[in-house]
Design an enzyme around this catalytic site. Structure first.
Site, short mmCIF file in Angstrom:
data_model
loop_
_atom_site.label_atom_id
_atom_site.label_comp_id
_atom_site.label_asym_id
_atom_site.label_seq_id
_atom_site.Cartn_x
_atom_site.Cartn_y
_atom_site.Cartn_z
N SER A 142 0.93 -1.34 0.08
CA SER A 142 0.02 0.09 0.00
C SER A 142 0.81 1.11 -0.08
CB SER A 142 -0.79 0.03 1.39
OG SER A 142 -1.57 1.36 1.58
N TYR A 155 -2.44 -0.96 10.62
CA TYR A 155 -2.07 -1.24 9.07
C TYR A 155 -0.71 -0.60 8.43
CZ TYR A 155 -3.83 -0.99 3.96
OH TYR A 155 -4.06 -1.01 2.82
P1 NAD Z 1 -11.52 -6.08 0.17
O1 NAD Z 1 -12.00 -6.05 1.65
O2 NAD Z 1 -12.18 -5.98 -1.05
O3 NAD Z 1 -10.96 -7.53 0.22
C1 NAD Z 1 -9.98 -8.24 0.95
C2 NAD Z 1 -9.96 -9.74 0.70
O4 NAD Z 1 -9.30 -10.32 1.90
C3 NAD Z 1 -11.52 -10.43 0.60
O5 NAD Z 1 -11.31 -11.45 -0.23
C4 NAD Z 1 -11.51 -10.99 2.18
O6 NAD Z 1 -12.39 -12.08 1.96
C5 NAD Z 1 -10.28 -11.50 2.33
N1 NAD Z 1 -9.80 -11.68 3.81
C6 NAD Z 1 -10.14 -10.78 4.91
N2 NAD Z 1 -9.89 -11.51 6.02
C7 NAD Z 1 -9.57 -12.61 5.57
C8 NAD Z 1 -8.89 -13.84 6.41
N3 NAD Z 1 -8.68 -13.87 7.39
N4 NAD Z 1 -8.72 -15.01 5.64
C9 NAD Z 1 -8.72 -15.11 4.36
N5 NAD Z 1 -9.19 -13.90 3.53
C10 NAD Z 1 -9.33 -12.80 4.26
O7 NAD Z 1 -10.08 -5.05 0.11
P2 NAD Z 1 -9.24 -4.52 -1.04
O8 NAD Z 1 -9.34 -3.21 -0.89
O9 NAD Z 1 -9.32 -5.29 -2.24
O10 NAD Z 1 -7.87 -5.04 -0.26
C11 NAD Z 1 -6.96 -6.07 -0.96
C12 NAD Z 1 -5.37 -5.85 -0.31
O11 NAD Z 1 -5.26 -4.40 -1.14
C13 NAD Z 1 -5.45 -5.53 1.05
O12 NAD Z 1 -3.93 -6.01 1.26
C14 NAD Z 1 -5.27 -4.22 1.23
O13 NAD Z 1 -4.51 -3.66 2.49
C15 NAD Z 1 -4.68 -3.59 -0.04
N6 NAD Z 1 -4.88 -2.24 -0.51
C16 NAD Z 1 -6.08 -1.83 -0.74
C17 NAD Z 1 -6.31 -0.48 -0.82
C18 NAD Z 1 -7.69 0.23 -1.07
O14 NAD Z 1 -7.70 1.42 -1.34
N7 NAD Z 1 -8.50 -0.69 -1.35
C19 NAD Z 1 -5.06 0.49 -1.07
C20 NAD Z 1 -3.68 -0.15 -0.98
C21 NAD Z 1 -3.76 -1.53 -0.48
#
Ligand code: NAD
Length: 260
Positions: A142, A155
């Site tokens: 991130s 985080y």
């Molecule tokens: P999201 O909530 O849409 O997806 C998260 C995924 O992780 C889901 O499939 C969920 O089921 C899974 N998950 C959560 N807890 C779990 C567990 N205990 N075991 C197995 N699976 C689990 O979120 P997202 O925004 O798509 O995030 C995905 C990644 O991208 C994360 O690592 C997040 O930190 C990173 N990220 C997101 C953003 C953003 O702005 N959305 C920015 C930078 C980084």
């Protein structure tokens, strides 16, 4: 080298960025292993959609807090699909709270899912990748792996940890035709961020519109959310031959956030 027929595990791929990467990979002919929480019927629907691109799919329900289940995800993939060529560590959760009010159990959970789970997938996958003589490890970090924001101590800690893990692993596997990189997205409008908008509005006592315009997009100089397709395209590029010498790095997709 064509990526067709390679096998990829994408953790946390039942929604958001992980699902976007799974879609991008399946379109490129990569067999995909889906993981994450969610309704069984919806997950089957995702598998059907991905399978329509002519690739094999598998779903494994490993809880990313539990090392034994994480190891099983990797071993089951190799057993059922024959290899693990690409590993995308993507599962992640968030909690917005002041440090002195941060619930200790939430801290432990975020460190486990957002950081330690990648240690467990990588340590299990690397031995198979070494035997095959090819591998790609992509950690979805991130912008918060490079800079901080207030109220996100767990985080930011986990994401900085992932950036460090990425560099270390890259050095250890450099002679094995395996690369390890981090992608550092800015804000992508997924379920994780939607929830965060509501939490931040509550924590800071401001409206959700103010959170989007004055906090989230204030950091992104393009004033646009990053899309899941842009992250998926970058992940696909990191799997290509052209990216063979890109390793140990953190690729920002953040609209200029960390340039400032
Ligand atoms: P999201 O909530 O849409 O997806 C998260 C995924 O992780 C889901 O499939 C969920 O089921 C899974 N998950 C959560 N807890 C779990 C567990 N205990 N075991 C197995 N699976 C689990 O979120 P997202 O925004 O798509 O995030 C995905 C990644 O991208 C994360 O690592 C997040 O930190 C990173 N990220 C997101 C953003 C953003 O702005 N959305 C920015 C930078 C980084």
């Amino acid at each position: 080298m064509s990526l067709k027929g390679k096998v990829a595990i994408i953790t946390g791929s039942t929604s958001g960025i992980g699902l976007g990467i799974a879609r991008g990979f399946a379109k490129a002919g990569i067999n995909v292993v889906i993981n994450g929480l969610g309704d069984k019927t919806e997950i089957q629907g995702i598998r059907n959609e991905l399978g329509s691109h002519g690739v094999k799919t598998l779903y494994h329900d490993a809880d990313m807090r539990l090392p034994g289940q994480i190891t099983d995800l990797v071993e089951t993939t190799v057993h059922k699909l024959g290899s693990i060529d690409i590993l995308v560590n993507n599962a992640g959760i968030q909690k917005v709270s002041a440090i002195d009010e941060f619930p200790p159990d939430k801290w432990d959970e975020i460190i486990a899912v957002n950081m330690s789970s990648s240690f467990h997938t990588i340590r299990s996958a690397v031995k198979h990748m070494r035997k095959q003589g090819w591998g790609r490890i992509i950690n979805i970090a991130s912008a918060h792996g490079l800079v901080a924001s207030p109220f996100k101590s767990a985080y930011v800690t986990a994401k900085h940890g992932i950036v460090g893990m990425t560099k270390t692993v890259a050095l250890e596997v450099a002679l094995d035709n395996i690369t390890c990189n981090a992608i550092c997205p800015g804000y992508v409008k997924t379920a994780l961020v939607e929830k965060q908008i509501a939490d931040t509005a509550r924590t800071r006592g401001i409206s959700e519109d103010q959170v989007v315009n004055d906090i989230l997009l204030a950091a992104q100089w393009t004033k646009k959310f990053v899309t899941v397709e842009q992250v998926a395209g970058t992940a696909l590029f990191l799997c290509s031959d052209d990216a063979q010498n890109i390793t140990g790095t953190s690729l920002s997709i953040d609209g200029g956030w960390t340039a400032a």
